[in-house]
Design an enzyme around this catalytic site. Structure first.
Site: not given
Ligand code: XBP
Ligand code: MG
Length: 252
Positions: A8, A10
């Site tokens: 991922d 953020d």
């Protein structure tokens, strides 16, 4: 066998939300003459919805019953989001946001060991490019074989679709991969795609629930700067390396 790591962006690769995306949204509101201001606690609530355009709509739906939508509301959302992306990319270009502890070390180790690297994120592709180009000093495609971002799938996290998309491009089964996430929505997506998942939390996600993950940590840690183990078993290790990821990946 562990063949790929799927990251991922953020909150996981970098702490981008509070001092990055939030600041850029507010700059966009000001630029377009809208008197909204998303403070730190409010933004934490808005993170319940992933995707910037979706988050703006959620804000209007749930927090601004007083706002009378113009006829061209859809265009306004698109314009706000475009301005927000520009402000965010500018902020990254000024060196605004570094990678989190241990991230570059782990990326290097994985790359040198021939472990394939991929990204599964809800954010806009330009944002990923700007973040990584700044932080790694080279084009992200030199590091990540597959980069899945933004509107590439219609159903964003917590839907597992973005992870299915990455697995399809990698031509790998979920069983050969491991995901790294930071949030409940991210974990619902990765675990929903049957991926073993390791979580590094941040201020916004500390109290989230992470059912089905193999470990929850404060961060990836560095030699001399150990992580805090929140759940799982780390065999006394203080930083995440490939060896530890392989142990977690082998948990049945
Ligand atoms: C992060 C998000 C994104 C960003 C904003 O998702 O939810 O919405 O906050 O990005 P992830 P955009 O942790 O899965 O990367 O404004 O570009 O949509
Ligand atoms: Mg995240």
């Amino acid at each position: 066998m562990l063949k790929a790591l799927i990251f991922d962006v953020d909150g996981t690769l970098a702490d981008t939300e509070r001092d990055g995306h939030r600041v850029a949204f507010n700059a966009a509101f000001r630029e377009l003459g809208i008197d909204w201001e998303w403070d730190v606690p409010l933004y934490g609530k808005l993170l319940a919805v992933t995707g910037g355009k979706e988050r703006i709509r959620h804000y209007v739906d749930s927090f601004r019953p007083d706002f009378s939508r113009p006829k061209d509301f859809d265009d306004l959302v698109v314009a706000l989001h475009k301005a927000k992306t520009r402000h965010y990319v500018d902020l990254l270009g000024r060196g605004g946001i570094p990678l989190r502890s241990g991230v570059k070390r782990l990326l290097n180790e994985a790359r040198n060991a021939g472990i394939r690297l991929a990204i599964a994120t809800t954010t806009t592709p330009e944002n990923v490019t700007a973040l990584l180009r700044n932080a790694l000093g080279s084009d992200p495609s030199e590091w990540f074989e597959v980069i899945a971002a933004g509107d590439i799938v219609p159903a964003k996290k917590p839907a597992p679709d973005i992870y299915f998309w990455v697995l399809d491009k990698l031509k790998l089964d979920a069983a050969n991969c491991l995901a790294l996430e930071d949030s409940e929505n991210g974990v619902r997506a990765s675990v929903g795609a049957d991926l073993k998942t390791v979580v590094t939390v941040n201020d916004y996600t500390l109290d989230h629930d992470f059912p089905g993950v193999v470990a929850v940590l404060s961060d990836l840690g560095e030699p001399g700067w150990p992580f805090n183990l929140i759940s799982g078993e780390a065999s006394g290790q203080g930083y995440v390396d490939l060896g530890l990821l392989k142990k977690w990946h082998a948990i049945s």
